[in-house]
Design an enzyme around this catalytic site. Sequence first.
Site, short mmCIF file in Angstrom:
data_model
loop_
_atom_site.label_atom_id
_atom_site.label_comp_id
_atom_site.label_asym_id
_atom_site.label_seq_id
_atom_site.Cartn_x
_atom_site.Cartn_y
_atom_site.Cartn_z
N ASN A 1 63.76 57.58 47.23
CA ASN A 1 65.05 58.07 46.72
C ASN A 1 64.90 58.85 45.42
OD1 ASN A 1 67.22 56.92 48.57
ND2 ASN A 1 65.92 55.15 48.17
N HIS B 1 56.98 55.41 37.79
CA HIS B 1 57.18 56.80 38.19
C HIS B 1 56.83 57.68 37.00
CE1 HIS B 1 59.51 55.49 41.69
NE2 HIS B 1 60.28 54.78 40.90
N ALA C 1 67.02 55.03 39.97
CA ALA C 1 65.96 54.33 39.26
C ALA C 1 65.19 55.20 38.26
CB ALA C 1 64.99 53.72 40.27
N1 LIG Z 1 68.69 56.20 44.16
C1 LIG Z 1 67.78 55.28 43.84
O1 LIG Z 1 67.07 55.40 42.85
C2 LIG Z 1 67.63 54.08 44.73
C3 LIG Z 1 66.90 52.99 44.26
C4 LIG Z 1 66.77 51.90 45.10
C5 LIG Z 1 67.35 51.90 46.36
N2 LIG Z 1 68.04 52.99 46.79
C6 LIG Z 1 68.67 53.03 48.12
O2 LIG Z 1 69.92 52.37 48.03
C7 LIG Z 1 70.25 51.80 49.29
C8 LIG Z 1 70.58 50.33 49.12
O3 LIG Z 1 69.45 49.64 48.63
P1 LIG Z 1 69.38 48.03 48.64
O4 LIG Z 1 68.10 47.66 48.02
O5 LIG Z 1 70.65 47.48 48.09
O6 LIG Z 1 69.33 47.76 50.22
P2 LIG Z 1 69.59 46.37 50.98
O7 LIG Z 1 68.87 46.49 52.26
O8 LIG Z 1 69.30 45.23 50.08
O9 LIG Z 1 71.17 46.38 51.23
C9 LIG Z 1 71.81 47.26 52.13
C10 LIG Z 1 73.09 46.59 52.62
O10 LIG Z 1 73.83 47.55 53.38
C11 LIG Z 1 74.27 46.94 54.60
N3 LIG Z 1 74.35 47.99 55.61
C12 LIG Z 1 73.33 48.63 56.21
N4 LIG Z 1 73.79 49.57 57.06
C13 LIG Z 1 75.14 49.52 56.97
C14 LIG Z 1 76.18 50.25 57.58
N5 LIG Z 1 75.92 51.23 58.47
N6 LIG Z 1 77.45 49.94 57.28
C15 LIG Z 1 77.74 48.95 56.38
N7 LIG Z 1 76.78 48.22 55.77
C16 LIG Z 1 75.50 48.51 56.06
C17 LIG Z 1 73.25 45.86 54.93
O11 LIG Z 1 73.80 44.85 55.73
C18 LIG Z 1 72.84 45.39 53.54
O12 LIG Z 1 73.63 44.29 53.11
C19 LIG Z 1 69.02 52.06 50.20
O13 LIG Z 1 69.25 53.24 50.96
C20 LIG Z 1 67.91 52.30 49.21
O14 LIG Z 1 66.89 53.09 49.77
C21 LIG Z 1 68.21 54.07 45.98
#
Ligand SMILES: NC(=O)c1ccc[n+]([C@@H]2O[C@H](COP(=O)([O-])OP(=O)(O)OC[C@H]3O[C@@H](n4cnc5c(N)ncnc54)[C@H](O)[C@@H]3O)[C@@H](O)[C@H]2O)c1
Length: 259
Positions: free
Chosen positions: A180, A210, A111
């Site tokens: 993150n 941010h 992000a």
């Molecule tokens: N790098 C960045 O800037 C940034 C920005 C936003 C979110 N994120 C991270 O990205 C990740 C995903 O975010 P999101 O908003 O899509 O989350 P979300 O909760 O909407 O989706 C996560 C999905 O993963 C599945 N899941 C969870 N644990 C699992 C496992 N062990 N095996 C298989 N599937 C599994 C869930 O069922 C869900 O469908 C999170 O860790 C979030 O913190 C990173």
Amino acid sequence: MLRVGLIGCGSIGSVVARELSQGAVDGVELTAVFDLVVDHPLRVQDMDSLLSCSDLVVEAAGHEALRNYGMAVREAGADLLVVSIGALADEDLEADLKKAEGGRLLLCTGAIGGFDILRAAMLLGPLDEVAITSTKPAAALSRPWMDGAVREALARGSAPVTVFDGPARQACALFPESANVTATLSLATVGFDRVRVQMAGDPAAVRVRHVVTASGRAGAYELSFENAASPGNPRTSAVAAYSVLRAIGDRRAPSVSFL
Ligand SMILES: NC(=O)c1ccc[n+]([C@@H]2O[C@H](COP(=O)([O-])OP(=O)(O)OC[C@H]3O[C@@H](n4cnc5c(N)ncnc54)[C@H](O)[C@@H]3O)[C@@H](O)[C@H]2O)c1
């Protein structure tokens, strides 16, 4: 064709899956989706099935998923594109994933951005100070472990409430879904223990803001980002999914590249 497997089909993963299936990135094919809960036409039941048809695996499922499957992906020879970067605040996981042999470890910029200029600056001389201030809609920062008065101010107050001021490593531990970007900044620059993080909940905020500041011999930098929330998850910026698509596109190594 680059074959992409996806772990996690939530807010970020579902957009990545939809866009790849619609041919948004040339030369890339979505081959498998692994999610514990969410169904998808390409859903597979285990990691072996996913790994057998993936050259690159996108992890967009959370800290636990990266801990459970990250090593297996690299050791199977597939590149691993990590989205849950905050999980790498765990020193053991960071060390294990970095030393695994096989596919490459790719850290999605997610992000925020600007790491290219900060890394160039570090080649000229050390960065003395690196900090990030994140201001989010108040409800997105409320946590059950917070003091009752803080939660009340986040829920019903009219002024911004600072909920954290400290090193990035601690921010990642306390706010795993919301820190993150601090992790990415840490890994790209001076590390989790030297990046200062301030987080505030603002009842008036609709977007996530941010501001990154850094200074050193090369100069002084201030980078600001204001991201709309994902429609499916107020804790995730909508642009994060498109950052994954951009990273996959760049991995295709086109003849013109922003490096
Ligand atoms: N790098 C960045 O800037 C940034 C920005 C936003 C979110 N994120 C991270 O990205 C990740 C995903 O975010 P999101 O908003 O899509 O989350 P979300 O909760 O909407 O989706 C996560 C999905 O993963 C599945 N899941 C969870 N644990 C699992 C496992 N062990 N095996 C298989 N599937 C599994 C869930 O069922 C869900 O469908 C999170 O860790 C979030 O913190 C990173």
